[in-house]
Design a protein around this motif. Structure first.
Motif, PDB file in Angstrom:
ATOM      1  N   LYS A 187       0.802  -1.062  -0.064  1.00  0.00           N
ATOM      2  CA  LYS A 187       0.047   0.140   0.098  1.00  0.00           C
ATOM      3  C   LYS A 187       0.947   1.175   0.061  1.00  0.00           C
ATOM      4  CE  LYS A 187      -3.964  -2.476   2.399  1.00  0.00           C
ATOM      5  NZ  LYS A 187      -4.806  -2.387   3.454  1.00  0.00           N
ATOM      6  N   LEU A 245     -10.890   4.506   3.493  1.00  0.00           N
ATOM      7  CA  LEU A 245     -10.060   3.570   2.535  1.00  0.00           C
ATOM      8  C   LEU A 245      -9.665   3.985   1.245  1.00  0.00           C
ATOM      9  CD1 LEU A 245      -8.773   0.437   2.638  1.00  0.00           C
ATOM     10  CD2 LEU A 245     -11.085  -0.122   2.015  1.00  0.00           C
ATOM     11  N   ARG A 302      -1.615 -14.711   3.517  1.00  0.00           N
ATOM     12  CA  ARG A 302      -2.455 -13.930   4.834  1.00  0.00           C
ATOM     13  C   ARG A 302      -1.780 -14.057   6.158  1.00  0.00           C
ATOM     14  NH1 ARG A 302      -6.810 -10.606   3.591  1.00  0.00           N
ATOM     15  NH2 ARG A 302      -7.909 -10.956   5.596  1.00  0.00           N
ATOM     16  N   ARG A 354       2.776  -7.296   8.895  1.00  0.00           N
ATOM     17  CA  ARG A 354       2.149  -6.137   9.785  1.00  0.00           C
ATOM     18  C   ARG A 354       2.548  -6.189  11.083  1.00  0.00           C
ATOM     19  NH1 ARG A 354      -3.828  -7.162   7.126  1.00  0.00           N
ATOM     20  NH2 ARG A 354      -3.618  -5.980   5.105  1.00  0.00           N
ATOM     21  N   VAL A 411      -4.325   0.321  11.777  1.00  0.00           N
ATOM     22  CA  VAL A 411      -5.101  -0.429  10.607  1.00  0.00           C
ATOM     23  C   VAL A 411      -5.304   0.498   9.374  1.00  0.00           C
ATOM     24  CG1 VAL A 411      -7.326   0.509  11.510  1.00  0.00           C
ATOM     25  CG2 VAL A 411      -7.244  -1.740  10.245  1.00  0.00           C
ATOM     26  N   ASN A 418      -1.638   0.037   7.500  1.00  0.00           N
ATOM     27  CA  ASN A 418      -1.229  -1.623   7.613  1.00  0.00           C
ATOM     28  C   ASN A 418      -0.344  -1.870   6.582  1.00  0.00           C
ATOM     29  OD1 ASN A 418      -3.171  -1.829   5.846  1.00  0.00           O
ATOM     30  ND2 ASN A 418      -4.572  -2.988   7.226  1.00  0.00           N
TER      31      ASN A 418
HETATM   32  P1  GDP Z   1      -7.648  -6.974   4.900  1.00  0.00           P
HETATM   33  O1  GDP Z   1      -8.157  -8.104   4.130  1.00  0.00           O
HETATM   34  O2  GDP Z   1      -6.958  -7.550   6.145  1.00  0.00           O
HETATM   35  O3  GDP Z   1      -6.833  -6.090   4.394  1.00  0.00           O
HETATM   36  O4  GDP Z   1      -8.772  -6.381   5.654  1.00  0.00           O
HETATM   37  P2  GDP Z   1     -10.452  -5.770   4.875  1.00  0.00           P
HETATM   38  O5  GDP Z   1     -10.412  -6.491   3.442  1.00  0.00           O
HETATM   39  O6  GDP Z   1     -11.423  -6.475   5.945  1.00  0.00           O
HETATM   40  O7  GDP Z   1     -10.296  -4.408   4.963  1.00  0.00           O
HETATM   41  C1  GDP Z   1      -9.508  -3.630   3.996  1.00  0.00           C
HETATM   42  C2  GDP Z   1      -8.484  -2.595   4.540  1.00  0.00           C
HETATM   43  O8  GDP Z   1      -9.524  -1.595   4.955  1.00  0.00           O
HETATM   44  C3  GDP Z   1      -7.800  -2.879   5.729  1.00  0.00           C
HETATM   45  O9  GDP Z   1      -6.672  -3.355   5.339  1.00  0.00           O
HETATM   46  C4  GDP Z   1      -7.633  -1.489   6.241  1.00  0.00           C
HETATM   47  O10 GDP Z   1      -6.513  -0.729   5.537  1.00  0.00           O
HETATM   48  C5  GDP Z   1      -8.560  -0.774   6.068  1.00  0.00           C
HETATM   49  N1  GDP Z   1      -9.682  -0.880   7.336  1.00  0.00           N
HETATM   50  C6  GDP Z   1      -9.581   0.391   8.284  1.00  0.00           C
HETATM   51  N2  GDP Z   1     -10.491   0.153   9.052  1.00  0.00           N
HETATM   52  C7  GDP Z   1     -11.073  -0.872   9.132  1.00  0.00           C
HETATM   53  C8  GDP Z   1     -11.962  -1.636   9.898  1.00  0.00           C
HETATM   54  O11 GDP Z   1     -12.529  -1.047  10.947  1.00  0.00           O
HETATM   55  N3  GDP Z   1     -12.305  -2.978   9.270  1.00  0.00           N
HETATM   56  C9  GDP Z   1     -11.868  -3.599   8.313  1.00  0.00           C
HETATM   57  N4  GDP Z   1     -12.104  -4.731   8.036  1.00  0.00           N
HETATM   58  N5  GDP Z   1     -10.929  -2.729   7.792  1.00  0.00           N
HETATM   59  C10 GDP Z   1     -10.513  -1.510   7.793  1.00  0.00           C
END
Ligand code: GDP
Ligand code: MG
Length: 160
Positions: free
Chosen positions: A20, A72, A96, A113, A120, A123
């Motif tokens: 990112k 986001l 993952r 991470r 978050v 990340n």
């Molecule tokens: P990832 O697959 O671990 O990247 O998580 P997700 O696909 O659920 O979310 C996409 C991205 O949104 C995360 O990597 C964070 O950069 C951002 N994000 C920020 N706040 C939140 C939150 O409260 N929940 C989730 N799920 N994502 C968040």
């Protein structure tokens, strides 16, 4: 060198791993690539790209209705990203695990991470969450000619 005939025809999966904008700006590109290389995964696609809103809406199509989506979007277009397709045994699930949890503070030390970030919203990397989504994401971010089928010279030392 081992002959092509003896080479197992394993149907290898691929994962879409993306560094990112914060990971790029912090100079973590090399370190993140090295982790996948050293594990034994093979690079099948790599480029630097400035994403736009349309592309990110497709990439995060399951999240577009979330209240945090505008934030986001702003995060993900704040600078170029590094797009990668990594190939090898169980690379989607293992990718993952190598990334850690969505929340860096919940990520174990030793994960990307868990070693390189704290928040978050900063990340530093993305990894596909299923083989099906990996295929979709690779097709979304790369042109067909940008993902390359090739043989790694180390294959027979990594796989039996
Ligand atoms: P990832 O697959 O671990 O990247 O998580 P997700 O696909 O659920 O979310 C996409 C991205 O949104 C995360 O990597 C964070 O950069 C951002 N994000 C920020 N706040 C939140 C939150 O409260 N929940 C989730 N799920 N994502 C968040
Ligand atoms: Mg996700």
């Amino acid at each position: 060198a081992p002959s092509a005939v003896s080479r197992p025809t394993m149907a290898m999966e691929r994962s879409y791993i993306m560094i990112k904008p914060d990971g790029v700006q912090r100079g973590l590109v090399g370190k993140i690539i090295t982790r996948f290389e050293e594990r034994g995964y093979k690079l099948a696609g790599l480029k630097l790209k400035q994403a736009d809103e349309a592309l990110l809406k497709k990439h995060y199509k399951d999240l577009v209705d979330k209240p945090f989506f505008p934030k986001l979007l702003a995060y993900m277009i704040s600078g170029p990203v590094v797009c990668m397709a990594w190939e090898g045994k169980d690379v989607v699930a293992m990718g993952r695990k190598m990334l850690g949890e969505t929340n860096p503070l919940a990520s174990a030390p030793g994960t990307i991470r868990g070693d390189f970030c704290l928040e978050v919203w900063r990340n530093i990397c993305h990894g596909s969450d299923s083989v099906e989504n990996a295929d979709k994401e690779i097709a979304l971010w790369f042109g067909e000619a940008e993902v390359v089928d090739h043989e790694s010279a180390m294959q027979d030392w990594i796989y039996e």
